[in-house]
Enzyme design. Structure first.
Site, mmCIF file in Angstrom:
data_model
loop_
_atom_site.group_PDB
_atom_site.id
_atom_site.type_symbol
_atom_site.label_atom_id
_atom_site.label_comp_id
_atom_site.label_asym_id
_atom_site.label_seq_id
_atom_site.Cartn_x
_atom_site.Cartn_y
_atom_site.Cartn_z
ATOM 1 N N GLY A 281 40.667 146.839 144.550
ATOM 2 C CA GLY A 281 39.924 145.655 144.969
ATOM 3 C C GLY A 281 40.751 144.388 144.805
ATOM 4 N N SER A 282 40.072 143.315 144.422
ATOM 5 C CA SER A 282 40.717 141.992 144.401
ATOM 6 C C SER A 282 41.748 141.821 143.300
ATOM 7 C CB SER A 282 39.639 140.904 144.260
ATOM 8 O OG SER A 282 38.807 140.894 145.405
ATOM 9 N N THR A 283 41.848 142.769 142.355
ATOM 10 C CA THR A 283 42.884 142.642 141.330
ATOM 11 C C THR A 283 44.282 142.757 141.926
ATOM 12 O OG1 THR A 283 42.752 145.012 140.824
ATOM 13 C CG2 THR A 283 41.399 143.529 139.491
#
Length: 581
Positions: free
Chosen positions: A303-305
């Site tokens: 995801g956004s990591t």
């Protein structure tokens, strides 16, 4: 007047050597000579057979007990030790010959103390031709003494050892477990099985009729001593991390959770925990879904990591800068629309990270080849072995294609289409927090920090660290630790199922502290939370803040936050970052 003996009487007096006496002496002499000849034959001419008979009755080969090496944490606290126990075994032939098979009372007592059905015991010794069969392994010394008191002929005890794990479920996934024969089957116990295993030696001894050793005749086989192992983890930090993670998974009713903490400078693993866990001292809890070390075996879409790493790739490639103005508005790629969760528009890199903008990331990703992003992610260690040395570690998955569609490049930029382990992501963030220098991961305590390899420009790394501190200050309040500056990025991804994505989510948070001079990096994954909250910024940040706050105080790290200081503004951040040179 002296009386004279008649001549007839003198003639009948007994003779000194009668023929019968001479015959007796003759045969005694023959027997004596025969005994001498026999003794000479046995002891001088042909002594081997007599010596063999004696050796068969007195010579024995004994084995030294092989004790497995101890596992400790970096401070010497015991994580795995071997304790002495006994094995109960029987010689069925001796059981029948001694008549002890008919001692029903003693067999019932043995069945009760071993907690084995009497019929099962009888079946094990039913074949009188057998000479060895186990009745029970690894019984305690107290039980062994009770069995000795039963005095059952043909039932014996032999010393062995059993692995004991003082920290129980807290460190079980990393330390692992052994089987009943003392060989590692999970975790460190399996990865370093040869190092920890001792080999029993054998020596020849002579025993008397009571079984006492009266002479040691030499070594038949040299044994190998076991080696102890010192892990990199700090059990105090491990306990803090496990408590925080267990609370988070319970409160969010999650399927599972994982947490890993690294030392930024050395790459040493300070904590590695998973839930649900298991107690390695209770073999009844040994189930596949419990014993799997998800930090290294399970892969997820990050995801956004992943967004900070993709932005670093764009900065390295020169397709954007910290002062770049990103076009706003909706974004369509073919028939698909890229959407943001936040209603805020993201017109620069800081806002892209603060609002976790998929649109902004997609616009930047479309400026460069997909292989550029893949190469940068590979430099951070994604898709590669971390060097932890743990059995079962997954390499994750970085997609490799000859042709990339625009939608594939876009989704890659916000964490879909690739898979990483929590340990790989922690290694990547440790590289970032170490100003772009990557060091291998180690689960073994190191004597000195490795040299490492500079994989990205240190100015870009420092600027990204400042940007991630800005993100925590302005968008992820639950990740903050009082008194310390924190940097990090949350992420949320749908769980992939056959044919697409399901309805469940996983929440991520990857962060470092203290931001002024990062010492620790931590990654938290909460898998499939079932509560009202499921975003990474809501479910994965509380265990991060709790565990990180604990370790900063435990290691006496000086607070670096200015008391009551307001978070830096966007203008201040833009002025503070160092441009790529």
């Amino acid at each position: 007047m002296k009386r004279k003996t008649p001549a007839k009487a003198q003639a009948k007096a007994p003779s000194l050597y009668p023929w019968r006496f001479r015959t007796l002496v003759f045969f005694i002499g023959i027997a004596f000579v025969g005994l001498i000849l026999r003794l000479a034959w046995i002891q001088v001419i042909n002594p081997d057979r007599l010596r063999q008979e004696g050796d068969m009755r007195s010579l024995r080969t004994t084995s030294t007990q092989a004790v497995r090496g101890m596992i400790t944490d970096r401070n010497g606290e015991q994580l795995a030790v071997s304790v002495p126990v006994e094995a109960v075994w029987a010689d069925p032939k001796t059981v029948y010959e001694s008549g002890s098979i008919h001692n029903e009372r003693a067999w019932l007592a043995l069945s009760a103390v071993l907690k084995v059905d009497i019929d099962v015991l009888k079946r094990r010794i039913s074949n009188p031709k057998k000479r060895f069969v186990y009745l029970q392994r690894q019984v305690t010394p107290a039980v062994a003494e009770y069995i000795k008191g039963l005095k059952l002929g043909g039932v014996f005890l032999r010393p062995e050892s059993r692995r004991f794990y003082p920290t129980g479920e807290i460190s079980s996934h990393l330390v692992g477990v052994t089987n009943i024969d003392g060989h590692g089957i999970e975790g460190i116990e399996r990865s370093y099985d040869q190092w920890l295993t001792a080999t029993a030696g054998e020596q020849r001894v002579r025993k008397d009729r009571q079984g006492r050793v009266i002479e040691r005749l030499g070594v038949v086989k040299e044994g190998k001593n076991a080696n102890n192992l010192t892990l990199s983890i700090d059990q105090r930090v491990q306990a803090l991390a496990y408590r925080a993670l267990k609370r988070a998974t319970d409160e969010n009713k999650a399927t599972s959770g994982s947490l890993v903490m690294l030392d930024v400078k050395t790459g040493e693993v300070l904590a590695m925990v998973n839930t649900p866990s298991y107690n390695p001292n209770n073999r009844g809890q040994y189930q596949s879904f419990r014993v799997r070390n998800r930090v290294v075996t399970d892969t997820y879409e990050p995801g956004s990591t992943i967004k900070p790493l993709i932005l670093l790739s764009a900065l390295q490639a020169g397709v954007t800068s910290w002062k770049d103005h990103i076009q706003g508005g909706p974004l369509y790629i073919g028939a698909k629309q890229i959407r943001d969760v936040s209603i805020h528009s993201a017109n620069n890199l800081f806002d892209i990270l603060r609002y976790s903008s998929n649109i902004g990331m997609s616009r930047i990703a479309l400026r460069m080849p997909a292989q550029e992003m893949i190469n940068t992610l590979s430099l951070f260690g994604l898709g590669n072995d971390t060097g932890s040395g743990l059995i079962g570690e997954s390499l994750g998955m970085l997609p490799q294609r000859r042709r990339w569609s625009d939608i594939e490049r876009a989704t890659l930029s916000f964490g879909y289409g690739l898979r990483v382990t929590p340990l790989q992501l922690a290694s990547a963030y440790a590289t970032l927090a170490n100003q772009g220098k990557r060091v291998p991961i180690s689960t073994i305590k190191l004597d000195k920090a490795p040299r490492g390899e500079q994989v990205i420009d240190h100015n870009n790394a420092k600027a990204m660290m400042q940007a991630l501190e800005f993100v925590v200050d302005n968008a992820i309040p639950k990740a903050k630790v009082p008194g310390y500056r924190i940097g990090g990025k949350s992420g949320t991804a749908k769980v992939a199922v056959a044919g697409g994505y399901g309805k469940d989510y996983m929440g991520w948070f990857a962060g470092f502290a203290p931001a002024s001079d990062p010492r620790f990096v931590m990654v938290v994954v909460i898998n499939e939370p079932k509560g009202s909250a499921y975003y990474g910024g809501a479910v994965a940040t509380p265990p991060f803040a709790e565990a990180m706050g604990g370790v900063l105080q435990l290691y006496n790290i000086r607070p670096d936050a200015v008391p009551n200081a307001p978070p830096p503004s966007l203008a201040q951040m833009e002025a503070a970052v160092v441009p790529h040179t």
